[in-house]
Design a protein around this motif. Structure first.
Motif, PDB file in Angstrom:
ATOM      1  N   LEU A 110     -31.201 -46.186-105.777  1.00  0.00           N
ATOM      2  CA  LEU A 110     -31.947 -45.109-105.096  1.00  0.00           C
ATOM      3  C   LEU A 110     -31.504 -45.107-103.634  1.00  0.00           C
ATOM      4  O   LEU A 110     -32.127 -45.709-102.759  1.00  0.00           O
ATOM      5  CB  LEU A 110     -33.451 -45.330-105.230  1.00  0.00           C
ATOM      6  CG  LEU A 110     -34.030 -45.101-106.622  1.00  0.00           C
ATOM      7  CD1 LEU A 110     -35.512 -45.436-106.647  1.00  0.00           C
ATOM      8  CD2 LEU A 110     -33.805 -43.656-107.086  1.00  0.00           C
ATOM      9  N   PHE A 111     -30.403 -44.442-103.419  1.00  0.00           N
ATOM     10  CA  PHE A 111     -29.675 -44.576-102.161  1.00  0.00           C
ATOM     11  C   PHE A 111     -28.903 -43.282-101.941  1.00  0.00           C
ATOM     12  O   PHE A 111     -28.110 -42.886-102.799  1.00  0.00           O
ATOM     13  CB  PHE A 111     -28.725 -45.770-102.310  1.00  0.00           C
ATOM     14  CG  PHE A 111     -27.860 -46.049-101.113  1.00  0.00           C
ATOM     15  CD1 PHE A 111     -28.212 -47.047-100.208  1.00  0.00           C
ATOM     16  CD2 PHE A 111     -26.679 -45.350-100.905  1.00  0.00           C
ATOM     17  CE1 PHE A 111     -27.403 -47.338 -99.132  1.00  0.00           C
ATOM     18  CE2 PHE A 111     -25.870 -45.636 -99.811  1.00  0.00           C
ATOM     19  CZ  PHE A 111     -26.237 -46.632 -98.928  1.00  0.00           C
ATOM     20  N   VAL A 112     -29.137 -42.638-100.846  1.00  0.00           N
ATOM     21  CA  VAL A 112     -28.464 -41.364-100.569  1.00  0.00           C
ATOM     22  C   VAL A 112     -27.738 -41.469 -99.236  1.00  0.00           C
ATOM     23  O   VAL A 112     -28.305 -41.940 -98.248  1.00  0.00           O
ATOM     24  CB  VAL A 112     -29.493 -40.207-100.489  1.00  0.00           C
ATOM     25  CG1 VAL A 112     -28.828 -38.954 -99.966  1.00  0.00           C
ATOM     26  CG2 VAL A 112     -30.120 -39.952-101.843  1.00  0.00           C
ATOM     27  N   SER A 113     -26.501 -41.065 -99.204  1.00  0.00           N
ATOM     28  CA  SER A 113     -25.779 -40.969 -97.948  1.00  0.00           C
ATOM     29  C   SER A 113     -25.419 -39.506 -97.740  1.00  0.00           C
ATOM     30  O   SER A 113     -24.902 -38.856 -98.647  1.00  0.00           O
ATOM     31  CB  SER A 113     -24.516 -41.834 -98.017  1.00  0.00           C
ATOM     32  OG  SER A 113     -23.723 -41.581 -96.885  1.00  0.00           O
ATOM     33  N   HIS A 114     -25.694 -38.990 -96.570  1.00  0.00           N
ATOM     34  CA  HIS A 114     -25.520 -37.550 -96.362  1.00  0.00           C
ATOM     35  C   HIS A 114     -25.063 -37.275 -94.933  1.00  0.00           C
ATOM     36  O   HIS A 114     -25.566 -37.874 -93.989  1.00  0.00           O
ATOM     37  CB  HIS A 114     -26.852 -36.840 -96.618  1.00  0.00           C
ATOM     38  CG  HIS A 114     -26.828 -35.380 -96.283  1.00  0.00           C
ATOM     39  ND1 HIS A 114     -26.111 -34.459 -97.017  1.00  0.00           N
ATOM     40  CD2 HIS A 114     -27.421 -34.681 -95.289  1.00  0.00           C
ATOM     41  CE1 HIS A 114     -26.268 -33.259 -96.477  1.00  0.00           C
ATOM     42  NE2 HIS A 114     -27.064 -33.365 -95.438  1.00  0.00           N
ATOM     43  N   THR A 115     -24.113 -36.358 -94.797  1.00  0.00           N
ATOM     44  CA  THR A 115     -23.680 -35.922 -93.464  1.00  0.00           C
ATOM     45  C   THR A 115     -24.004 -34.446 -93.297  1.00  0.00           C
ATOM     46  O   THR A 115     -23.660 -33.629 -94.155  1.00  0.00           O
ATOM     47  CB  THR A 115     -22.176 -36.152 -93.272  1.00  0.00           C
ATOM     48  OG1 THR A 115     -21.923 -37.554 -93.307  1.00  0.00           O
ATOM     49  CG2 THR A 115     -21.712 -35.620 -91.911  1.00  0.00           C
ATOM     50  N   HIS A 116     -24.662 -34.130 -92.211  1.00  0.00           N
ATOM     51  CA  HIS A 116     -24.992 -32.734 -91.912  1.00  0.00           C
ATOM     52  C   HIS A 116     -24.179 -32.272 -90.704  1.00  0.00           C
ATOM     53  O   HIS A 116     -24.133 -32.963 -89.685  1.00  0.00           O
ATOM     54  CB  HIS A 116     -26.491 -32.613 -91.602  1.00  0.00           C
ATOM     55  CG  HIS A 116     -26.876 -31.313 -90.975  1.00  0.00           C
ATOM     56  ND1 HIS A 116     -26.796 -30.114 -91.644  1.00  0.00           N
ATOM     57  CD2 HIS A 116     -27.320 -31.020 -89.718  1.00  0.00           C
ATOM     58  CE1 HIS A 116     -27.178 -29.141 -90.828  1.00  0.00           C
ATOM     59  NE2 HIS A 116     -27.501 -29.668 -89.658  1.00  0.00           N
ATOM     60  N   VAL A 117     -23.547 -31.129 -90.848  1.00  0.00           N
ATOM     61  CA  VAL A 117     -22.796 -30.543 -89.730  1.00  0.00           C
ATOM     62  C   VAL A 117     -23.462 -29.216 -89.367  1.00  0.00           C
ATOM     63  O   VAL A 117     -23.493 -28.305 -90.184  1.00  0.00           O
ATOM     64  CB  VAL A 117     -21.321 -30.308 -90.112  1.00  0.00           C
ATOM     65  CG1 VAL A 117     -20.559 -29.736 -88.918  1.00  0.00           C
ATOM     66  CG2 VAL A 117     -20.678 -31.597 -90.580  1.00  0.00           C
ATOM     67  N   PRO A 118     -24.021 -29.116 -88.175  1.00  0.00           N
ATOM     68  CA  PRO A 118     -24.749 -27.892 -87.822  1.00  0.00           C
ATOM     69  C   PRO A 118     -23.830 -26.679 -87.706  1.00  0.00           C
ATOM     70  O   PRO A 118     -22.659 -26.814 -87.321  1.00  0.00           O
ATOM     71  CB  PRO A 118     -25.388 -28.231 -86.475  1.00  0.00           C
ATOM     72  CG  PRO A 118     -24.592 -29.353 -85.931  1.00  0.00           C
ATOM     73  CD  PRO A 118     -24.041 -30.118 -87.096  1.00  0.00           C
ATOM     74  N   ILE A 119     -24.374 -25.528 -88.050  1.00  0.00           N
ATOM     75  CA  ILE A 119     -23.610 -24.284 -87.932  1.00  0.00           C
ATOM     76  C   ILE A 119     -24.304 -23.306 -86.988  1.00  0.00           C
ATOM     77  O   ILE A 119     -24.017 -22.121 -86.980  1.00  0.00           O
ATOM     78  CB  ILE A 119     -23.395 -23.632 -89.319  1.00  0.00           C
ATOM     79  CG1 ILE A 119     -24.737 -23.484 -90.043  1.00  0.00           C
ATOM     80  CG2 ILE A 119     -22.417 -24.433 -90.164  1.00  0.00           C
ATOM     81  CD1 ILE A 119     -24.677 -22.555 -91.240  1.00  0.00           C
ATOM     82  N   SER A 120     -25.246 -23.796 -86.227  1.00  0.00           N
ATOM     83  CA  SER A 120     -25.913 -22.925 -85.255  1.00  0.00           C
ATOM     84  C   SER A 120     -26.470 -23.776 -84.119  1.00  0.00           C
ATOM     85  O   SER A 120     -26.479 -25.007 -84.195  1.00  0.00           O
ATOM     86  CB  SER A 120     -27.041 -22.131 -85.933  1.00  0.00           C
ATOM     87  OG  SER A 120     -27.976 -23.018 -86.502  1.00  0.00           O
ATOM     88  N   ASN A 121     -26.924 -23.094 -83.091  1.00  0.00           N
ATOM     89  CA  ASN A 121     -27.437 -23.782 -81.908  1.00  0.00           C
ATOM     90  C   ASN A 121     -28.396 -22.835 -81.196  1.00  0.00           C
ATOM     91  O   ASN A 121     -28.058 -22.219 -80.198  1.00  0.00           O
ATOM     92  CB  ASN A 121     -26.264 -24.169 -80.988  1.00  0.00           C
ATOM     93  CG  ASN A 121     -26.717 -24.975 -79.783  1.00  0.00           C
ATOM     94  OD1 ASN A 121     -27.900 -25.267 -79.616  1.00  0.00           O
ATOM     95  ND2 ASN A 121     -25.769 -25.323 -78.929  1.00  0.00           N
ATOM     96  N   PRO A 122     -29.609 -22.689 -81.747  1.00  0.00           N
ATOM     97  CA  PRO A 122     -30.519 -21.685 -81.188  1.00  0.00           C
ATOM     98  C   PRO A 122     -31.050 -22.097 -79.823  1.00  0.00           C
ATOM     99  O   PRO A 122     -31.241 -23.273 -79.535  1.00  0.00           O
ATOM    100  CB  PRO A 122     -31.658 -21.660 -82.210  1.00  0.00           C
ATOM    101  CG  PRO A 122     -31.657 -23.029 -82.794  1.00  0.00           C
ATOM    102  CD  PRO A 122     -30.216 -23.464 -82.829  1.00  0.00           C
ATOM    103  N   GLY A 123     -31.254 -21.113 -78.986  1.00  0.00           N
ATOM    104  CA  GLY A 123     -31.835 -21.371 -77.661  1.00  0.00           C
ATOM    105  C   GLY A 123     -33.345 -21.339 -77.771  1.00  0.00           C
ATOM    106  O   GLY A 123     -33.910 -20.357 -78.229  1.00  0.00           O
ATOM    107  N   PRO A 124     -34.012 -22.415 -77.360  1.00  0.00           N
ATOM    108  CA  PRO A 124     -35.473 -22.366 -77.316  1.00  0.00           C
ATOM    109  C   PRO A 124     -35.909 -21.615 -76.055  1.00  0.00           C
ATOM    110  O   PRO A 124     -35.536 -22.002 -74.952  1.00  0.00           O
ATOM    111  CB  PRO A 124     -35.875 -23.842 -77.262  1.00  0.00           C
ATOM    112  CG  PRO A 124     -34.684 -24.568 -76.736  1.00  0.00           C
ATOM    113  CD  PRO A 124     -33.471 -23.705 -76.919  1.00  0.00           C
ATOM    114  N   ALA A 125     -36.673 -20.557 -76.210  1.00  0.00           N
ATOM    115  CA  ALA A 125     -37.110 -19.788 -75.037  1.00  0.00           C
ATOM    116  C   ALA A 125     -38.275 -20.493 -74.361  1.00  0.00           C
ATOM    117  O   ALA A 125     -39.112 -21.091 -75.022  1.00  0.00           O
ATOM    118  CB  ALA A 125     -37.527 -18.384 -75.463  1.00  0.00           C
ATOM    119  N   ALA A 126     -38.303 -20.427 -73.033  1.00  0.00           N
ATOM    120  CA  ALA A 126     -39.396 -21.056 -72.291  1.00  0.00           C
ATOM    121  C   ALA A 126     -39.727 -20.226 -71.069  1.00  0.00           C
ATOM    122  O   ALA A 126     -38.839 -19.825 -70.329  1.00  0.00           O
ATOM    123  CB  ALA A 126     -38.996 -22.470 -71.855  1.00  0.00           C
ATOM    124  N   ALA A 127     -41.008 -19.942 -70.886  1.00  0.00           N
ATOM    125  CA  ALA A 127     -41.467 -19.271 -69.662  1.00  0.00           C
ATOM    126  C   ALA A 127     -42.546 -20.138 -69.031  1.00  0.00           C
ATOM    127  O   ALA A 127     -43.497 -20.536 -69.706  1.00  0.00           O
ATOM    128  CB  ALA A 127     -42.017 -17.884 -69.992  1.00  0.00           C
TER     129      ALA A 127
END
Lengths: 158, 759
Positions: B591-608
C-alpha cells in the motif's frame, strides 16, 4: 559558587559561575531548551521565564541573582503531561505558528494572569508588548490569553 | 461542499510540543563532541586583508581550529543557487581576503564552547588595507562597481516588456518610489549543525532551510563531495520570510565539520543575522504612465534600481521578477521595463517575502493612488477602470491568471470597509487638530507557483501502515506557518481519517525526491496538489483490495472514518487496517503510492487591502486604526492559518512603512542599529483589530480549489498604509520609511509652502 534556588517547583543546588546568564544555565546545565534566545538583550521576550511569579527575560538575569528565588520555565507549566490552561488556550486558538516566541509568550501571559486575573484587552496587549511574534499579528495570541483568563477565573484558580 | 477537515481551524501539527517547549529547533540540538563555530567579520566596508594573525586564537586552550581564506576551498559560488545548472553570478567564497562590507567573512574559530569561540575571535588580528568604499548605488555605478567585483558588479537587465510605450497615447504621469534596507526578523536566529564522519566520508546537516537540496548542492560543490555522501535535514523553522532561503550557514558549518571531523554548530546572534544573511533590497524606482481621457492606462515605463549589497546573489533574478508582476493586475497595452542591480559595499540584499511582488505593488499602487489624487478620482474607481478581467492572460510570459476576481475584491472590500462612509466622515474631520486620520487602499496579486517557468513539480510518496495510519513523504519546508498540518488535512480529507493519524516529516535529502524547496508560495498549490492526487491513488488501491475482501466491485464502495463499505449495504464493511493486513498477507503489492505532479497553471490570488491610519502631527507617529484584507484564496484550507498569514503580513508591512530600517553610517558603512534594542518592529500594543475576508472561488488545479496566500497577503500592505497617511496629511509621500523624522519634515515643508503662498 554554590547557588540554591527552586527550579520548576524543585529545590536545586548547583555550582555556577555567578556571571552566567540564566538562559545559558537553563539550556546548558539543565537541558531546559524551552526558553529561546532570539535577541539576547531583553527586547524580544523569547526567553521569558518566571522569577518568583514575575515574568523576566532569562537573558538579562544572572546566575548570581538566583540564590533563594524560584524559577519557573515553560517546562514547568504542564503537569503529568497535561497542558496548563494557558498552554491549552494557545493551542486551541491557533495562537501558535512557528512557535519560537510561544514559550516566552505563554510565560509572559502566566506572569500577567498571576498579577491580574481579569485583564482588559489593552492590559493584555501591553503585558505582551515585550514579546515579539512575527507570524500572527498577535490577534490569536490576545484571544488565547483572554480565554485562558476567563477559564481560570471560572475554576477559581486565579 | 461539506468537508471533514478542509476549511477547519485545525491547530498547527506540533503546537502542543511548541506550547510545552519540547520541540527542538536546530539551536536546541546537542551532539556528543559537538564544537561551536564563531565568525570573524570584517570591521571595514572595503579592503584587502594584508595579513591575518590567528596564532593567539589557536593558542587558547579549547580552540580546535581556525578557518580562513588561507585554509578553506577557494570555490566561488552563489548562495541563492538551488541547482548547479542555474545561471547566476558566482562572486562569493566561504571566506574572503577581499572584504566587501562590514560583516564580510574573513575567518572563523571552532572551539569546545561558544564562549571560547567568541573569546578566540576577539584574539584574531587582521591587518586590512582599506579601499574606497562604494556605499551607495550612485557611487558604485560611477565606476561600474569594478573595485568590488571584476565581473557582474553591475547587472543591467535587457529591456523587458511588450508593445511600444513611446507610441502610446495619453496624458503622462510620473511617479517615484523608494524603499529601505529591512531585516526579516524571523524569531529564530539562523542555526546549522553539521556532523562529518571522516572514516565513511559522510556528512549530515541539520538546518532550518527553505531548500534541503539547495543546501546539499552548495555543500557538494564547495567541498567536492558526492551528493550521496551528504544528507541535509530540515529542522523546525522559527520563521523565515525568505531569510532562510539562501545557503549561508550550511557550507560554513559543513566545511568546519569536515576539517575537524566532529559535529559543529554555527548559530548566528541577532546582529549576525541582520548583517551576515540577507536584507530586503533598497529600491529606487521611476515610473511613467500614460492615461487616456477615460483614465485607462495606455502605457507604462518603469525603471528600477536595486542595491544588491556586496554580492549579487539573487538580485538580478529579483529585478527580473518585478517585471513579471507588472501585467498581472491592470490591463496595460504597452510596457517597457528597465532594471539594474548594483553591488555596493553594504550588507547583502536577497530574498524577502514576495520576491519582487511587494516591490512591484509598492511602485504600481503608490502610482495609482497618486494618479487618483491627481485626477481627483476615487482610487477604487480608477482601479475598476483598469483591472484585468477573470481568466485574463498575462502579457508577460503568456499564461492564464485564472479566475482572478479583482473586481470582487474591490467591491466586497469597499462595502465591508464602509469606504464611502469613512470618506465622508474624514472629509468632515477638524484639520486644525493634532491628530489627522486618513484611509487608503491597494490592490495586488501574486504567484501560486513557478509556472510557466520550468522546473516546478512535486513528488510524493504516500503509504499506509498496518493499523490504517499513513506516512507521507514529500519535500516540505514549513516555515512555521502550518503547511504540514494543511497537508495532513488534505490526506485526512481524502481518506477520511484523523489528521493526527497522518505523519508527514519535512525536507530530508535522504528520503525525498529532488525538489526546489519552499519558494514563490508554491507549497500549497504544487505540493498540496501532489499530495491530494497521491492520496486519491492510495484510496483507489484501498478500494481495489477492499473489493476483493468484500466480494464487490471497487466502484460499489464508499469510505468513511478509516473504513470502506458497500454503498448500498453499509453493514458490509472493512477497516483500512484489515485491508492493510490483507494486502500484506497476499504478498504481491504494497500500500504505497509514488506520484509526481507537474502544474499546468499559476493563478493569481487577488487581494485588496484597506487601511485607516491616524497621524500624530506633533510627533510624526502613525497609529493603525482599522485594517481590512480581502483575499481570494480559492479555498481557505485552514482559515485560522490564513488569517495568521495576513496578521504576519501586516506586522511586517507596518514595520516597512513606519519604523523598520537597518541604518548604515554613510561614511563607514557600519550598521548603526543591528540589534533589537535599536531596530524596532510592531508589537502587540501597535495592532488594532484586523478584519479578513476570504473570497472562495475555487481554482481549477489547486487542492480543493486553493491558491497561495503566504506572500500574496504581504504584497499590498505597504501601499495601502502609505495611501492612508497621504490621505490624512494631504501629502504625496512615497519614500520609505514614513518614520517620525520624515513625516515631521514633510509637514514642515508643507507649512513653509503654505506660508510662501499666503502673504
Amino acid at each position: 559558587m554554590i547557588i540554591n534556588f527552586v527550579l520548576n517547583g524543585r529545590p536545586v543546588s548547583r555550582d555556577l559561575l555567578p556571571q552566567r546568564r540564566l538562559i545559558d544555565v537553563l539550556r546548558e546545565d539543565f537541558c531546559l531548551t524551552g526558553a529561546k534566545e532570539s535577541c539576547g538583550e531583553g527586547e524580544c521576550g523569547a526567553c521569558t521565564v518566571l522569577l518568583d511569579g514575575r515574568a523576566v527575560h532569562s537573558c538579562l538575569v544572572l546566575a548570581g541573582q538566583l540564590e533563594g528565588h524560584a524559577v519557573t520555565t515553560i517546562e514547568g507549566m504542564a503537569e503529568n503531561g497535561e497542558l496548563d490552561v494557558i498552554q491549552n488556550a494557545f493551542v486551541e486558538h491557533v495562537a501558535i505558528q512557528c512557535g519560537f516566541c510561544t514559550p516566552g509568550m505563554i510565560m509572559s501571559a502566566k506572569g500577567l494572569l498571576l498579577q491580574n486575573p481579569d485583564p482588559s484587552e489593552e492590559e493584555i496587549r501591553i503585558a505582551l508588548s515585550g514579546n515579539i511574534c512575527r507570524c500572527s499579528g498577535y490577534a490569536q495570541i490576545v484571544a488565547a490569553v483572554q480565554d485562558a483568563a476567563k477559564r481560570l477565573r471560572e475554576v477559581g484558580k486565579a | 461542499m461539506d468537508y471533514q477537515y478542509i476549511g477547519k481551524d485545525i491547530p498547527v501539527n506540533d503546537s502542543r510540543a511548541k506550547a510545552c517547549g519540547q520541540l527542538l529547533y536546530a539551536a536546541d540540538l546537542h551532539l556528543s563532541g559537538m564544537l561551536y563555530m564563531k565568525l570573524f567579520l570584517s570591521p571595514v566596508a572595503h579592503g584587502i586583508v594584508r595579513s591575518l594573525d590567528v596564532s593567539k586564537a589557536l593558542a587558547l586552550p579549547g580552540v580546535v581550529t581556525v578557518l580562513s581564506y588561507e585554509n578553506t576551498p577557494d570555490v566561488t559560488y552563489n548562495r541563492g543557487r538551488v541547482r548547479a545548472t542555474e545561471e547566476a553570478p558566482d562572486q562569493e567564497t566561504l571566506f574572503s581576503r577581499h572584504v566587501r562590507f562590514v560583516g564580510d567573512r574573513i575567518a572563523a574559530v571552532v572551539a569546545e564552547t561558544p564562549e571560547l569561540a567568541q573569546k578566540a575571535v576577539s584574539l584574531i588580528q587582521a591587518d586590512i588595507q582599506p579601499l574606497l568604499p562604494l556605499l551607495t548605488p550612485d557611487q558604485a555605478l560611477a565606476q561600474d562597481a569594478r573595485s568590488i567585483h571584476e565581473k557582474d558588479g553591475v547587472v543591467r537587465l535587457p529591456q523587458i516588456g511588450y508593445g511600444d510605450y513611446a507610441s502610446a497615447q495619453g496624458e503622462e504621469f510620473s511617479h517615484h518610489t523608494s524603499s529601505q534596507r529591512v531585516s526579516h526578523i524571523a524569531m529564530e536566529p539562523h542555526c546549522t549543525v553539521a556532523d562529518y564522519k571522516p572514516a565513511s566520508d559522510r556528512m549530515t546537516v541539520w538546518t532550518a532551510t527553505q531548500s534541503v537540496f539547495g543546501a546539499r548542492s552548495a555543500i557538494a560543490s564547495i567541498l567536492g563531495m558526492p551528493m550521496s555522501h551528504i544528507r541535509v535535514i530540515k529542522t523546525p523553522m522559527g520563521g523565515s520570510f525568505g531569510c532562510k532561503q539562501e545557503m549561508v550557514l550550511e557550507p560554513l558549518a559543513a566545511c568546519a565539520a569536515k576539517m575537524t571531523g566532529r559535529p559543529v554548530m554555527l548559530r548566528f546572534s541577532r546582529s549576525e543575522v541582520m548583517l551576515c544573511t540577507m536584507l530586503k533590497h533598497p529600491l529606487d524606482s521611476h515610473i511613467k504612465v500614460k492615461f487616456s481621457p477615460q483614465r485607462t492606462i495606455t502605457g507604462l515605463q518603469l525603471s528600477c534600481r536595486l542595491d544588491a549589497g556586496a554580492y549579487q546573489t539573487v538580485s538580478p533574478d529579483y529585478a527580473d521578477a518585478i517585471s513579471k508582476k507588472l501585467s498581472w493586475v491592470y490591463n496595460i497595452p504597452n510596457v517597457e521595463y528597465h532594471a539594474v542591480s548594483v553591488c555596493t559595499n553594504t550588507p547583502v540584499s536577497g530574498s524577502y517575502r514576495g520576491w519582487g511582488g511587494p516591490e512591484c505593488a509598492l511602485i504600481m499602487e503608490n502610482m495609482m493612488n497618486a494618479a487618483a489624487r491627481r485626477f481627483v478620482m476615487d482610487p477604487i474607481e480608477l482601479r475598476l477602470r483598469n483591472i484585468l478581467p477573470p481568466y485574463a492572460t498575462s502579457r508577460i510570459n503568456n499564461f492564464s491568471l485564472g479566475n482572478l476576481p479583482l473586481e470582487d475584491a474591490l467591491l466586497l472590500g469597499r462595502d465591508r470597509f464602509g469606504w464611502e462612509a469613512r470618506k465622508e466622515r474624514l472629509a468632515r474631520q477638524d484639520r486644525s487638530g493634532r491628530y489627522l486620520r486618513g484611509i487608503g487602499m491597494a490592490l495586488a496579486t501574486h504567484t501560486s507557483g513557478y509556472f510557466p517557468r520550468r522546473g516546478d513539480w512535486g513528488t510524493v510518496v504516500v503509504k499506509m501502515e498496518e493499523d490504517g495510519s499513513v506516512h507521507v513523504n514529500c519535500n516540505v519546508h514549513d516555515h512555521g506557518c502550518g503547511e504540514v498540518i494543511v497537508f495532513r488535512s488534505i490526506v485526512a480529507e481524502v481518506l477520511s481519517i484523523s489528521p493526527d493519524l497522518v505523519d508527514l516529516p519535512e525536507g530530508d535529502t535522504a528520503y525525498n525526491a529532488l525538489d526546489n524547496g519552499c519558494y514563490t508560495s508554491r507549497s500549497i498549490y504544487v505540493l498540496g496538489r501532489a499530495i491530494l492526487d497521491a492520496s486519491n491513488l492510495l484510496l483507489e488501491q484501498l478500494k481495489r483490495n477492499g473489493s476483493q475482501l468484500l466480494g464487490c466491485r471497487p466502484e460499489d464502495l464508499s469510505h468513511r472514518d478509516g473504513a470502506l463499505f458497500v454503498t448500498k449495504q453499509p453493514q458490509r464493511r472493512c477497516t483500512y487496517s484489515q485491508i492493510a493486513y490483507y494486502v500484506a498477507d497476499k504478498g504481491t503489492e504494497a500500500l504505497f503510492v509514488s506520484h509526481t505532479h507537474v502544474p499546468i497553471s499559476n493563478p493569481g490570488p487577488a487581494a485588496a487591502h484597506f487601511a485607516e491610519v491616524e497621524v500624530d502631527t506633533y510627533t510624526g507617529l502613525c497609529r493603525l486604526v482599522d485594517y481590512l484584507a480581502v483575499h481570494d484564496v480559492g479555498k481557505a484550507l485552514n482559515p485560522a492559518l490564513c488569517r495568521g498569514q495576513v496578521g504576519s503580513a501586516l506586522q511586517q508591512g507596518l514595520g516597512l512603512v513606519f519604523c523598520e530600517e537597518l541604518k548604515l553610517d554613510p561614511k563607514t558603512g557600519r550598521a548603526m542599529n543591528a540589534d533589537m534594542q535599536h531596530y524596532h518592529v510592531a508589537r502587540a500594543c501597535d495592532f488594532s483589530k484586523i478584519d479578513t475576508l476570504f473570497i472562495e472561488k475555487p481554482d481549477e488545479e489547486g487542492p480543493f480549489g486553493a491558491k497561495s496566500v503566504g506572500e500574496a497577503c504581504y504584497v499590498p500592505v505597504a501601499p495601502a498604509l502609505i495611501a492612508a497617511v497621504n490621505n490624512a496629511l494631504e501629502l504625496e509621500l512615497s519614500d520609505l520609511p514614513l518614520d517620525p523624522p520624515r513625516i515631521l519634515a514633510a509637514l514642515a515643508r508643507k507649512e513653509r509652502e503654505k506660508e510662501a503662498v499666503t502673504p
